[in-house]
Design an enzyme around this catalytic site. Sequence first.
Site, mmCIF file in Angstrom:
data_model
loop_
_atom_site.group_PDB
_atom_site.id
_atom_site.type_symbol
_atom_site.label_atom_id
_atom_site.label_comp_id
_atom_site.label_asym_id
_atom_site.label_seq_id
_atom_site.Cartn_x
_atom_site.Cartn_y
_atom_site.Cartn_z
ATOM 1 N N SER A 133 0.833 -1.198 0.000
ATOM 2 C CA SER A 133 0.000 0.000 0.000
ATOM 3 C C SER A 133 0.875 1.258 0.000
ATOM 4 C CB SER A 133 -0.967 -0.059 1.195
ATOM 5 O OG SER A 133 -2.028 0.840 1.050
ATOM 6 N N ASP A 166 -8.042 -5.507 -6.228
ATOM 7 C CA ASP A 166 -7.805 -4.324 -5.399
ATOM 8 C C ASP A 166 -8.567 -3.130 -5.983
ATOM 9 O OD1 ASP A 166 -6.730 -2.153 -3.928
ATOM 10 O OD2 ASP A 166 -4.793 -3.151 -3.735
ATOM 11 N N HIS A 175 -7.814 -5.253 -1.552
ATOM 12 C CA HIS A 175 -6.572 -4.636 -1.096
ATOM 13 C C HIS A 175 -5.917 -5.476 0.003
ATOM 14 C CE1 HIS A 175 -3.694 -1.457 -0.648
ATOM 15 N NE2 HIS A 175 -4.030 -1.193 0.597
#
Length: 341
Positions: A130, A285, A314
């Site tokens: 991320s 995602d 995600h």
Amino acid sequence: MPNDYAIYDAGTVVLQSGAALRDCKLAYKTFGKLNAKKDNVVVYPTWYSGQHYDNEWLVGAGMALDPDKYFIIIPNMLGNGLSSSPSNMPEPYNASRFPQVTPYDNVRLQHRLVHDELGIERVKLVIGWSMGALQTFHWGCLYPEMVERILPFCGSAKCSRHNFVFLEGVKAALTADAAWNNGWYKEKPARGLRAMARVYAGWGFSQTFYREELDLKVLGFSSLEDFLVAFWEGFFLPKDANNLLTMLWTWQNGDISRNEVFKGDFHKALGAIKALAYVMPGQTDLYFPPEDSAIEVKHMPRAKLIPMPSIWGHFAGGPGTNPEDVKFLDRHVQALLDTPV
């Protein structure tokens, strides 16, 4: 949580914005030992709202990131509550007066820790999930002679316009709470944090995850509402609102080319990454779709696109939520480490 980390005192750090972050502190934790050649180094930056504790699921004996083999450094992002942050900065730069910090600022500071403080010239791997992936890309383009390999997963080299819009919704939900008081809250803006959590809930996992009711069948929550309250609201309520907004601004202003080195030329910045790279987006995602990663890889000279075949959205990338995704990721981390540069 134990105070199991070290502090690098960086003094006064002048940020990209021109603001001075005085008595700047970078919190970090290390695993393993630096070998005599100083060539067994892994840098593993933290992600949005996460601290180094939240990265430890990918580190362990028998895993690719094995402390018996590697010296693993987990630097905490500015704003995350351990490094210099709105919640721990003394007046006058406390709370909402904390300066705006870019990913570039973070990585330059991390480089000072790794190179200047620890005396390391070569990094075997930079890896991150991320916002950690965003920092990983920065390491690759800013220090191409130093970094041998990068593995950004479920993240991007630049905050997309769509991602920016999502974050505007998160920010609006949090700051709509009357208790927010422009960042000068006396008690935490709990309603805003709960609202923010519900915005996040629609994005963190995929449509298929919800369709197949994995929140109930795998994670063990009693109902969808239980999942929204216990998992999502429970995730954000302990966190400081000013810290969250500082890191949100960092995320929105993520762009590896937004600095004096590349002057906004995104393709040039991607092309400057000499490291052997596995770019691993989550197949489902919603923040960082694989097509964005495919565009990035096209402009990187030594990159391979490896989507993670998961319906966990995600969270295919962390923080260790689905064991099968952890195995898939760990296997590719090992493969990258085993590949000669």
